[in-house]
Design an enzyme around this catalytic site. Structure first.
Site, PDB file in Angstrom:
ATOM      1  N   LYS A   1      -2.860  -7.377   9.050  1.00  0.00           N
ATOM      2  CA  LYS A   1      -2.260  -7.154   7.727  1.00  0.00           C
ATOM      3  C   LYS A   1      -1.054  -8.070   7.552  1.00  0.00           C
ATOM      4  O   LYS A   1      -0.253  -8.232   8.477  1.00  0.00           O
ATOM      5  CB  LYS A   1      -1.845  -5.686   7.577  1.00  0.00           C
TER       6      LYS A   1
ATOM      7  N   SER B   1      -2.721   0.586   0.748  1.00  0.00           N
ATOM      8  CA  SER B   1      -2.367  -0.802   0.561  1.00  0.00           C
ATOM      9  C   SER B   1      -3.046  -1.786   1.519  1.00  0.00           C
ATOM     10  O   SER B   1      -3.085  -2.975   1.239  1.00  0.00           O
ATOM     11  CB  SER B   1      -0.850  -0.960   0.715  1.00  0.00           C
TER      12      SER B   1
ATOM     13  N   SER C   1      -2.074   4.397   3.635  1.00  0.00           N
ATOM     14  CA  SER C   1      -2.466   2.997   3.418  1.00  0.00           C
ATOM     15  C   SER C   1      -3.471   2.447   4.427  1.00  0.00           C
ATOM     16  O   SER C   1      -3.985   1.345   4.232  1.00  0.00           O
ATOM     17  CB  SER C   1      -1.231   2.092   3.409  1.00  0.00           C
TER      18      SER C   1
END
Lengths: 100, 487
Positions: free
Chosen positions: B83, B158, B182
């Site tokens: 990420k 997210s 997330s």
């Protein structure tokens, strides 16, 4: 319940947070923040006088490390990403209205 | 054919075993994944950066070590996506924000160091909602990610890029971060496994902070065993993170097949009622039945304070974010918009650099912390956090793990949700565990009426990962087979 958040509040908070909003954005954010805060009224309404707050989910206290000299980031690497640097330091525009 | 069907890949467990035994080359494994990226990435947009050269060099180095008789580690030759809010030395780390334009971190996050040390091969940095604030990966400064199961749908957020990378077969495993859901919500939407570990089990050093008392790094994978393998590689004490738990991490892989006989499973009443789609609820009931059939005792349990989770979260997380994001001021790194004075430069840089959702949360947090409102909002929310911890503790006196849906619905259409509060409601099932600091994971379990994946959430008390993974393994074994599963 709390007083509803106003556009003046939003403008003030934006200034505190170093954000510039145009009048249309102030209106938009005021409505959106009011809706979110309205949803939070269930929390505001609870009687929690005798409840202690939790700031951290897994309580650890006095987390200390040995006082030993270790590697740190070299000055040049720390400054490599700076928008402006000079003489081994970060350079910024005028502060407090004085000449640089 | 969807990108997911095209992306059928091998598991990390099988890749690592074959590479360590010299039966497959890390280079071949990588090239198969790069070929799927070539085929699907233009549509999916899982990545902000694909690190092709670094990946090829790393894979070749793994093969050389195996040839020299060395063991590169438990993730040998396994392609991994990271990420883009985890710092990677020498590779841009953007948080999908314009304000970090041009920034290249001078250090690796601890989790990144650990996956390299375990032999994993870095394929790239994945897209996210800006600074991890969102539930759809539509809040990215670089454009949205699409769901590989159905390109008209969001991947969740997210960590939408990390979920899509695994679902699309672009990488075997990936790392995300979970502040209010997330990791788990995008895992559910994309039909993969996603884990939020106990707060403090995995180091946050080098994770760009959103809400420091809630953030936790965790794995995405196509199987429960792969998720366990990756979590074992990244878990454990890190002196560089003062909130890291100074004790040995739970052993997961060796207990995956222990079964659930005698395990006490509670189905959370407050998370299986109003606001949850009937088809999602039906899958959760079937999951509970499957655990009972496998020998667990299953009962309903009430955890009343979780009903206040969303409200408390949307006061605490923005408050912490408003403080954490004060560091982005145009002085030391990232975007600077020139202006005559430093204060004007900071205002201009932050105004140009942050997107609307980030601005909204910074202002909400600043307001909740401001004089006259602190007690009513932030202070009150912290007390609610105590209530949530108490109610979970009471439930865990009677149960080993809890069960709920991961999300109220399956994946929704891109652009379908414009109202911030409606978007926040996506996280009602995942937020309570972040507030309590507990672990939870999402396991794919069948599909909804629309044919899209449904995720069942397994929750456990702090450091209860072993029972959580055993339960997840039992659910995986019992799950209805669906298309696109990368088995």
């Amino acid at each position: 319940m709390s007083t509803r958040i106003t556009s003046d509040d939003v403008a003030h908070v934006a200034q505190l947070a170093r954000l510039e909003l145009d009048p249309a954005q102030v209106e938009l954010f005021t409505g959106q923040l009011a809706a979110i805060l309205e949803h939070a009224e269930d929390v505001e309404a609870l009687d929690l006088a005798d409840v202690a707050p939790t700031s951290h989910p897994y309580p650890l206290v006095n987390v200390l490390r040995p006082d030993e000299v270790g590697a740190t980031l070299p000055n040049a690497e720390a400054l490599a990403a700076a928008p402006q640097a000079e003489g081994g330091r970060f350079r910024v525009p005028t502060i407090l209205g004085e000449a640089p | 054919m969807s990108a997911a069907e095209a992306g059928s890949a091998d598991t990390a467990v099988r890749i690592a075993a074959a590479v360590r035994a010299g039966e497959r080359s890390a280079v071949d494994v990588l090239e198969a994944h790069l070929a799927r990226i070539d085929g699907g990435e233009a549509e999916v947009h899982a990545f902000n950066t694909v690190t092709v050269d670094a990946a090829r060099a790393a894979a070749a180095a793994i093969d050389e070590r195996v040839a020299a008789g060395e063991d590169p580690g438990p993730l040998a030759g396994v392609p991994i996506a990271i990420k883009d809010n985890l710092c990677t030395r020498g590779v841009a780390t953007t948080c999908s924000s314009k304000i970090l334009e041009g920034w290249v971190p001078p250090y690796d996050a601890t989790v990144v160091e650990r996956v390299w040390a375990s032999g994993a091969v870095p394929v790239g940095k994945t897209n996210l909602d800006e600074f991890a604030m969102g539930s759809s990966t539509e809040n990215s400064a670089f454009g949205p990610t699409r769901n590989p199961r159905d390109l008209t749908k969001v991947p969740g957020g997210s960590s939408g890029g990390s979920a899509a990378a695994v679902a699309g077969g672009f990488s075997a495993i990936s790392l995300g971060s979970d502040t209010g859901g997330s990791i788990r919500q995008p895992a559910a939407f994309c039909g993969v496994v996603g884990v939020k570990p106990t707060y403090g089990l995995v180091s946050r050093y080098g994770l760009v902070a959103f809400a420091s008392s809630l953030d936790q790094v965790g794995p995405f994978a196509t199987t429960v065993a792969d998720a366990a393998l990756l979590l074992e590689a990244i878990a454990g004490h890190d002196p560089a993170d003062a909130t890291s738990i100074p004790q040995e991490a739970p052993k997961l892989v060796e207990h995956l097949d222990d079964g659930v006989a005698g395990l006490r499973v509670g189905v959370v009443t407050e998370l299986t009622g109003e606001g949850i789609s009937p088809d999602v609820l039906a899958r959760v009931r079937e999951a509970a039945d499957a655990l009972a059939a496998a020998g667990a005792t299953v009962e309903e349990v009430s955890v009343p304070a979780v009903a206040y989770g969303l409200s408390a979260y949307y006061l605490i997380a923005p408050a912490e974010a408003s403080s954490n994001l004060a560091r982005f001021d145009g002085v030391r790194y990232g975007l600077r918009v020139d202006a005559p004075t430093t204060n004007e430069m900071m205002v201009a840089s932050r105004t140009a650099g942050f997107g609307d959702e980030v601005k909204r949360r910074i202002m909400l947090g600043t307001y909740a912390l401001s004089a006259g409102y602190y007690d009513a909002f932030y202070g009150q929310a912290q007390k609610v956090r105590t209530l949530i911890c108490r109610d979970f503790d009471a439930a865990y006196e009677r149960f080993d793990v809890l069960l709920s849906p991961t999300t109220p619905t399956t994946a929704f259409d891109l652009g379908a949700i414009a109202d911030p509060l409606t978007m926040y409601l996506n996280d009602i099932c995942t937020i309570p565990t972040n507030l309590a600091g507990h672990p939870a994971m999402s396991v794919p379990f069948g599909t909804g009426q629309d044919g899209l994946p449904v995720g069942v959430q397994v929750l456990a008390p702090a450091l209860g990962e072993q029972a959580m993974f055993r339960t997840a393994a039992a659910l995986e074994a019992a799950a209805p087979r669906t298309t696109g599963a990368s088995k």
